[in-house]
Design an enzyme around this catalytic site. Structure first.
Site, PDB file in Angstrom:
ATOM      1  N   ASP A  55      11.140   5.196  -6.009  1.00 20.96           N
ATOM      2  CA  ASP A  55      11.544   3.815  -6.291  1.00 20.96           C
ATOM      3  C   ASP A  55      10.449   2.836  -5.840  1.00 20.96           C
ATOM      4  OD1 ASP A  55      13.098   1.618  -6.947  1.00 20.96           O
ATOM      5  OD2 ASP A  55      14.340   1.711  -5.155  1.00 20.96           O
ATOM      6  N   GLU A  73      11.325  -7.045  -6.973  1.00 20.21           N
ATOM      7  CA  GLU A  73      12.672  -6.694  -7.441  1.00 20.21           C
ATOM      8  C   GLU A  73      13.734  -6.934  -6.373  1.00 20.21           C
ATOM      9  OE1 GLU A  73      13.994  -2.653  -7.566  1.00 20.21           O
ATOM     10  OE2 GLU A  73      14.810  -2.908  -9.579  1.00 20.21           O
ATOM     11  N   GLU A  74      13.440  -6.559  -5.139  1.00 27.14           N
ATOM     12  CA  GLU A  74      14.463  -6.580  -4.097  1.00 27.14           C
ATOM     13  C   GLU A  74      14.816  -7.996  -3.646  1.00 27.14           C
ATOM     14  OE1 GLU A  74      16.002  -3.975  -3.531  1.00 27.14           O
ATOM     15  OE2 GLU A  74      14.641  -2.490  -4.380  1.00 27.14           O
ATOM     16  N   ASP A  91      12.568   4.147 -14.019  1.00 24.99           N
ATOM     17  CA  ASP A  91      12.932   3.836 -12.635  1.00 24.99           C
ATOM     18  C   ASP A  91      13.531   5.064 -11.957  1.00 24.99           C
ATOM     19  OD1 ASP A  91      13.257   2.414 -10.330  1.00 24.99           O
ATOM     20  OD2 ASP A  91      14.743   1.022 -11.096  1.00 24.99           O
ATOM     21  N   HIS A 143      16.920   4.288  -1.541  1.00 25.49           N
ATOM     22  CA  HIS A 143      17.015   3.292  -0.474  1.00 25.49           C
ATOM     23  C   HIS A 143      17.181   3.933   0.901  1.00 25.49           C
ATOM     24  CE1 HIS A 143      18.015  -0.577  -2.934  1.00 25.49           C
ATOM     25  NE2 HIS A 143      16.902   0.012  -3.333  1.00 25.49           N
TER      26      HIS A 143
END
Length: 207
Positions: free
Chosen positions: A6, A44-45, A82, A172
């Site tokens: 990721d 993105e986060e 992704d 994550h």
């Protein structure tokens, strides 16, 4: 925190495609044909908590910019990679509008498997023989995953979203590191992607 699946691996796949297919892609571009553009999104986060305004900063900025520049209508399809890199990912068609192109990926995988061109084609370490469980399942599921494609889909850009469902277990987490990558699965997927791009762009590989 290292993030290999990721999304260091998807970025590496794009770089590999650009390098390996460079000559064919350059010829397609110079001949004013449908060509390939590589996009690497950033930001993105969320800074605080994932919301419509606190997430996917790079994708939202670029989609708005290209909309203002009247460039979006030139995009034939956005293909988003992704969370790739773990062993035996399971993909599904997530967008009815691009179901036909998703099925081309599935068909390509089947042809490569039938020809014996996919290495260690396994599910959970078991060799796929009589009842293979392919990467690209031949049906769709109704789910929407918040990702960088969202601002483009909201502006009616056809999207082919390739992300494993379920997500890899290291998503994550701190163990999303080099040990999470299955090199053979990555190379199998790259074979599928190269053929898909060649067919999509009608590239003449004999040139």
């Amino acid at each position: 925190m290292q993030c290999f699946l990721d999304s260091a691996v998807p970025c590496s796949m794009l770089l590999n495609i650009a390098h390996v297919m460079r000559d064919s892609l350059d010829k397609a571009k110079s001949n004013d044909k449908l060509s390939l553009m590589f996009i690497f999104f950033d930001g993105e986060e969320a800074f605080v908590e994932w919301t419509a305004t606190d997430s996917i900063y790079g994708a939202r900025h670029l989609a708005k910019k290209w909309e203002d520049e009247e460039f979006l209508h030139r995009i034939d399809m956005l293909m988003l990679l992704d969370l790739l890199g773990s062993s035996d990912p399971q993909f599904y068609s997530l967008n009815p509008e691009t179901m036909n192109w998703y099925m081309r990926l599935s068909d390509t995988e089947h042809k490569l498997s039938h020809a014996g061109l996919l290495d260690r084609y396994t599910t959970s370490g078991v060799t796929k023989a009589k009842n293979p469980n392919p990467y690209f399942n031949q049906y769709s599921i109704q789910t929407f995953i918040e990702d960088d494609h969202k601002p483009f889909m909201e502006r009616n850009v056809p999207v082919l979203h390739l992300i494993p469902v379920p997500f890899p277990p290291v998503w994550h987490k701190f163990d999303d590191d080099r040990s999470a990558i299955d090199d053979v699965t990555c190379e199998n997927l790259m074979k599928v992607f190269r053929i898909f791009i060649t067919e999509y762009l009608h590239l003449n590989v004999d040139d």
